[in-house]
Structures are given as C-alpha cells and as structure tokens.
Design a protein around this motif. Structure first.
Motif, PDB file in Angstrom:
ATOM      1  N   ARG A  25       0.887  -1.288  -0.035  1.00 31.65           N
ATOM      2  CA  ARG A  25       0.000   0.054   0.121  1.00 31.65           C
ATOM      3  C   ARG A  25       1.041   1.335   0.036  1.00 31.65           C
ATOM      4  N   ASP A  26       1.998   1.195   0.546  1.00 24.87           N
ATOM      5  CA  ASP A  26       2.851   2.330   0.521  1.00 24.87           C
ATOM      6  C   ASP A  26       3.881   2.460  -0.319  1.00 24.87           C
ATOM      7  N   HIS A  27       3.806   1.395  -1.322  1.00 30.80           N
ATOM      8  CA  HIS A  27       5.006   1.280  -2.421  1.00 30.80           C
ATOM      9  C   HIS A  27       4.581   2.230  -3.669  1.00 30.80           C
ATOM     10  N   GLU A  28       5.294   2.917  -4.112  1.00 28.08           N
ATOM     11  CA  GLU A  28       5.085   3.930  -5.205  1.00 28.08           C
ATOM     12  C   GLU A  28       4.694   3.407  -6.476  1.00 28.08           C
ATOM     13  N   GLU A  29       5.044   1.787  -6.726  1.00 22.98           N
ATOM     14  CA  GLU A  29       4.865   1.284  -7.730  1.00 22.98           C
ATOM     15  C   GLU A  29       3.390   0.441  -7.884  1.00 22.98           C
ATOM     16  N   CYS A  30       2.788   0.626  -6.632  1.00 21.62           N
ATOM     17  CA  CYS A  30       1.456  -0.177  -6.366  1.00 21.62           C
ATOM     18  C   CYS A  30       0.370   0.834  -6.200  1.00 21.62           C
ATOM     19  N   GLY A 113      -9.018   5.663 -10.067  1.00 24.67           N
ATOM     20  CA  GLY A 113      -8.015   6.458  -9.241  1.00 24.67           C
ATOM     21  C   GLY A 113      -6.533   6.327  -9.563  1.00 24.67           C
ATOM     22  N   ARG A 114      -6.122   5.162 -10.356  1.00 27.78           N
ATOM     23  CA  ARG A 114      -4.887   4.830 -10.758  1.00 27.78           C
ATOM     24  C   ARG A 114      -4.147   5.691 -11.448  1.00 27.78           C
ATOM     25  N   MET A 115      -2.913   6.228 -11.179  1.00 29.50           N
ATOM     26  CA  MET A 115      -2.123   6.884 -12.044  1.00 29.50           C
ATOM     27  C   MET A 115      -1.341   6.016 -12.929  1.00 29.50           C
ATOM     28  N   ASP A 116       0.027   6.266 -12.866  1.00 30.04           N
ATOM     29  CA  ASP A 116       1.029   5.309 -13.415  1.00 30.04           C
ATOM     30  C   ASP A 116       1.525   4.199 -12.670  1.00 30.04           C
ATOM     31  N   GLU A 117       0.873   3.716 -11.623  1.00 28.31           N
ATOM     32  CA  GLU A 117       1.429   2.598 -10.825  1.00 28.31           C
ATOM     33  C   GLU A 117       1.149   1.193 -11.729  1.00 28.31           C
ATOM     34  N   THR A 118       2.016   0.517 -11.452  1.00 33.33           N
ATOM     35  CA  THR A 118       2.120  -0.625 -12.364  1.00 33.33           C
ATOM     36  C   THR A 118       1.389  -1.928 -11.642  1.00 33.33           C
ATOM     37  N   VAL A 119       1.215  -2.045 -10.515  1.00 34.48           N
ATOM     38  CA  VAL A 119       0.598  -3.264  -9.938  1.00 34.48           C
ATOM     39  C   VAL A 119      -0.477  -2.647  -8.976  1.00 34.48           C
ATOM     40  N   LEU A 120      -1.738  -3.754  -9.268  1.00 36.22           N
ATOM     41  CA  LEU A 120      -2.962  -3.597  -8.457  1.00 36.22           C
ATOM     42  C   LEU A 120      -3.017  -4.874  -7.460  1.00 36.22           C
ATOM     43  N   LEU A 121      -3.760  -4.709  -6.383  1.00 40.40           N
ATOM     44  CA  LEU A 121      -3.690  -5.399  -5.417  1.00 40.40           C
ATOM     45  C   LEU A 121      -5.048  -6.178  -4.873  1.00 40.40           C
ATOM     46  N   ASP A 122      -5.027  -7.353  -4.735  1.00 40.52           N
ATOM     47  CA  ASP A 122      -6.030  -7.974  -4.020  1.00 40.52           C
ATOM     48  C   ASP A 122      -5.633  -8.809  -3.050  1.00 40.52           C
ATOM     49  N   VAL A 123      -5.550  -8.521  -1.650  1.00 40.07           N
ATOM     50  CA  VAL A 123      -5.256  -9.419  -0.513  1.00 40.07           C
ATOM     51  C   VAL A 123      -6.326  -9.886   0.088  1.00 40.07           C
ATOM     52  N   THR A 124      -6.838 -11.372  -0.495  1.00 38.82           N
ATOM     53  CA  THR A 124      -7.772 -12.021   0.232  1.00 38.82           C
ATOM     54  C   THR A 124      -7.479 -13.326   0.440  1.00 38.82           C
ATOM     55  N   PRO A 125      -6.882 -13.797   1.765  1.00 44.32           N
ATOM     56  CA  PRO A 125      -6.230 -15.155   2.089  1.00 44.32           C
ATOM     57  C   PRO A 125      -7.295 -16.118   1.926  1.00 44.32           C
ATOM     58  N   ALA A 126      -8.740 -15.831   1.889  1.00 45.73           N
ATOM     59  CA  ALA A 126      -9.751 -16.775   1.739  1.00 45.73           C
ATOM     60  C   ALA A 126      -9.592 -17.411   0.248  1.00 45.73           C
ATOM     61  N   TYR A 127      -9.227 -16.616  -0.698  1.00 46.70           N
ATOM     62  CA  TYR A 127      -9.063 -17.477  -1.999  1.00 46.70           C
ATOM     63  C   TYR A 127      -8.293 -18.590  -1.972  1.00 46.70           C
ATOM     64  N   ALA A 128      -7.359 -18.982  -0.743  1.00 45.79           N
ATOM     65  CA  ALA A 128      -6.871 -20.330  -0.940  1.00 45.79           C
ATOM     66  C   ALA A 128      -7.958 -21.515  -0.910  1.00 45.79           C
ATOM     67  N   LEU A 129      -9.177 -21.222  -0.709  1.00 47.42           N
ATOM     68  CA  LEU A 129     -10.220 -22.296  -0.539  1.00 47.42           C
ATOM     69  C   LEU A 129     -10.985 -22.209  -1.827  1.00 47.42           C
ATOM     70  N   LEU A 130     -10.633 -21.376  -2.634  1.00 48.11           N
ATOM     71  CA  LEU A 130     -11.528 -21.339  -4.025  1.00 48.11           C
ATOM     72  C   LEU A 130     -11.561 -22.675  -4.786  1.00 48.11           C
ATOM     73  N   ALA A 246      11.802  -2.518   3.995  1.00 49.77           N
ATOM     74  CA  ALA A 246      10.679  -3.004   4.840  1.00 49.77           C
ATOM     75  C   ALA A 246      10.488  -2.739   6.163  1.00 49.77           C
ATOM     76  N   ARG A 247      11.803  -2.317   6.803  1.00 51.91           N
ATOM     77  CA  ARG A 247      11.848  -2.296   8.142  1.00 51.91           C
ATOM     78  C   ARG A 247      10.930  -1.184   9.078  1.00 51.91           C
ATOM     79  N   GLN A 248      10.427  -0.089   8.241  1.00 50.18           N
ATOM     80  CA  GLN A 248       9.533   0.902   8.792  1.00 50.18           C
ATOM     81  C   GLN A 248       8.056   0.254   8.981  1.00 50.18           C
ATOM     82  N   ILE A 249       7.680  -1.101   8.177  1.00 48.77           N
ATOM     83  CA  ILE A 249       6.359  -1.561   8.448  1.00 48.77           C
ATOM     84  C   ILE A 249       6.528  -2.315   9.607  1.00 48.77           C
ATOM     85  N   LYS A 250       5.317  -1.907  10.462  1.00 53.56           N
ATOM     86  CA  LYS A 250       4.970  -2.421  11.761  1.00 53.56           C
ATOM     87  C   LYS A 250       4.515  -3.816  11.440  1.00 53.56           C
TER      88      LYS A 250
END
Length: 298
Positions: A25-30, A113-130, A246-250
């Motif tokens: 979420r904090d990465h400029e390319e995403c 709302g995307r500008m020039d970011e190259t990666v979109l994201l969907d983080v859904t752990p439950a997809y493991a059961l698809l 990645a050190r600043q990510i809690k």
C-alpha cells in the motif's frame, strides 16, 4: 499509461498477508484500495454474499460515526482518511452487489483513481479455498495476473490462529490458555473446528492453483522472507516492483501473546506432519524455524 499487473495474495490465516498489504500500500509502484480483502471471487453464493455485504455496511456505519467525531475535532487528517475509507468500502460493496456476468466492475474498482502505478492488489487469504471453476475465472480475467500463496511455519501459524479464535470466543471468567487448549484438542482428537483443518491443508489448496497457473503466474512465498535481504528482493521482483526498505512496516496485530502449550507440541507436529513433508519435498530450502520443527518429528 502501461497496462498494470494484478497481484492476488492468497494463503493461510495469520501468515503475514496484513503486513504485506501495508508494505505494498505504501509502495510507489502499487495502486492499492483501502479495503484489504475484496472477497470478490469467494462471495458468489447468495448466503456468503449477503453476509459480506452486511459486514461492509456495518463498516460504513462505523466509519461514518468516526467521521462525525473527526469533523467535530477538526482533525483534517482523520477526516480525509475516513472519507477515503468510506468511499472505498461503498465502491467494493457496489462491485459485489451488481450483476456479475463478467468481472468488469471488479477490475474497475481496483483501478479507479490509478495514475501510473504498475501493480494492482487484492489481498484475500480466503481465496486459498477457491474451487477449480473459481480459480479458472481468475485465469480468464482480461489482465495480467500473478498470484502468491503466502505461508508461515505450520505450527506457528496454527497457534496464532488458535489464539485469535480463543480470544473471540472467550467468556467472562474463562482462562485464555484453557480455551486455547480446548480448541486444539477439538482439532486434534475430535475432528471439530474443521475450518482450521481446511484452511491449513496447504498441499490441497496449492495443488488447485498449480493445476491452472504456471510458475510465472503462481508462487508460494514464506512469511519468514518478509524482510530486507535477497529473498525479499526476489519476492519483489516476482511482483514486478523494486524492493524498498521494509523495516519501517510495523508487524500486524499479533493478538494475545502466549507460549505454546508444550504438552500438546508433539501431537500438534504429528497433526501437521503431512504439511511439513509436502513443503520439504517440493521446496529446495525451508526457513530455519520450519526445519527445526520438522526435525522434532524425527
């Protein structure tokens, strides 16, 4: 503007997906929406969909109440943050609510709302059961897709999951560790808590994705690699982004801290043996904590 890649993160509960979401979420390319788990592909059946829409509607109500408080306090940063969360939550609610003969609303939501970011994201752990048909639907999306199944040491992940469930079900006056022990015993000895077993059957879950996606589109990652260093750099390269610190990510909320119940360690490892063996047979190198726990079974 270049076409983006959709990175979908699946995997086990309590395996580091929240941490990874914050990093990306904090990465400029995403480009990342504020609703972490879309649940788009796991909520087609009416009962599951209705339940998810209720959850989202409750979130909107909560955010709106907090927004009123922020406005009263003239907290500009809080006002902006909550307004964005309300907008994003309403947007995914709309994408889930309309006719889903195709998946255009899902892709529109992810990119709005995307500008020039190259990666979109969907983080859904439950997809493991698809199921296979649902995984095939992902493969048919008119966008470049990469998936990653994020895994954490099976014993540590199980214990974290059990602590989370124990806290949720804890009654007034009940001992927390006793509740944890009861849950573990139901898993090991009476074949209850089947949702824990199903979510933890990584061999079967991964096999369904491998049957549809090749190595360039599907990768298994270890939560233990979520740190600065060559392994994390390689993970970022797979995602198609440059690695940043990645050190600043809690760390994500770890729940109630409690030592594992040593009296049940051997039974727990025996219960998880097939999972340890699967990863040892299919991956050249396991993280150190995985190897140590597997050696206890020797």
């Amino acid at each position: 503007m270049a076409d983006p890649t959709l990175l979908i993160r699946v995997g086990a509960t309590k395996a580091g997906t929240s941490w990874m979401y914050r990093y990306l979420r904090d990465h400029e390319e995403c480009f990342v929406r504020l609703v972490k788990e879309c649940h788009y592909f796991s909520k087609f059946k009416s009962k599951k969909l209705i339940r998810q829409l209720k959850i989202l509607n409750r979130l909107v109500v909560q955010y709106e109440a907090r927004l009123i408080e922020a406005e009263a306090a003239d907290n500009i940063i809080r006002i902006v943050s909550l307004s964005l969360r309300i907008a994003d939550t309403k947007a995914i609610t709309m994408a889930l609510s309309i006719d889903r003969g195709d998946d255009s609303a899902y892709l529109k939501y992810l990119q709005a709302g995307r500008m020039d970011e190259t990666v979109l994201l969907d983080v859904t752990p439950a997809y493991a059961l698809l199921k296979p048909a649902e995984i095939a639907r992902i493969s048919a999306l008119p966008i470049r897709v990469k998936l990653q199944y994020l895994m954490r040491d099976p014993l540590e992940r199980l214990w974290s999951n059990v602590r989370m469930l124990a806290k949720r079900s804890l009654n007034e006056g009940q001992d927390f560790l006793v509740n944890c022990q009861d849950i573990l015993q139901r898993v090991f000895y009476t074949q209850e808590e089947t949702h824990i077993v199903t979510r933890g059957d990584h061999r079967s879950n991964i096999a369904r994705f491998v049957a549809v996606f090749d190595r360039s589109q599907f990768q298994v990652g270890f939560a233990e690699s979520l740190q600065d260093g060559p392994k994390f750099d390689s993970m970022c390269a797979y995602w198609g982004i440059n690695a940043t610190s990645a050190r600043q990510i809690k760390p994500a909320h770890v729940g109630v801290v409690a030592p594992f119940l040593e009296a049940l360690r051997r039974d727990a490892l025996e219960f998880l043996k097939a999972q340890y063996d699967f990863f040892a047979d299919n991956f050249a190198e396991l993280p150190e904590n995985w190897r140590k726990n597997r050696e206890l079974l020797a």
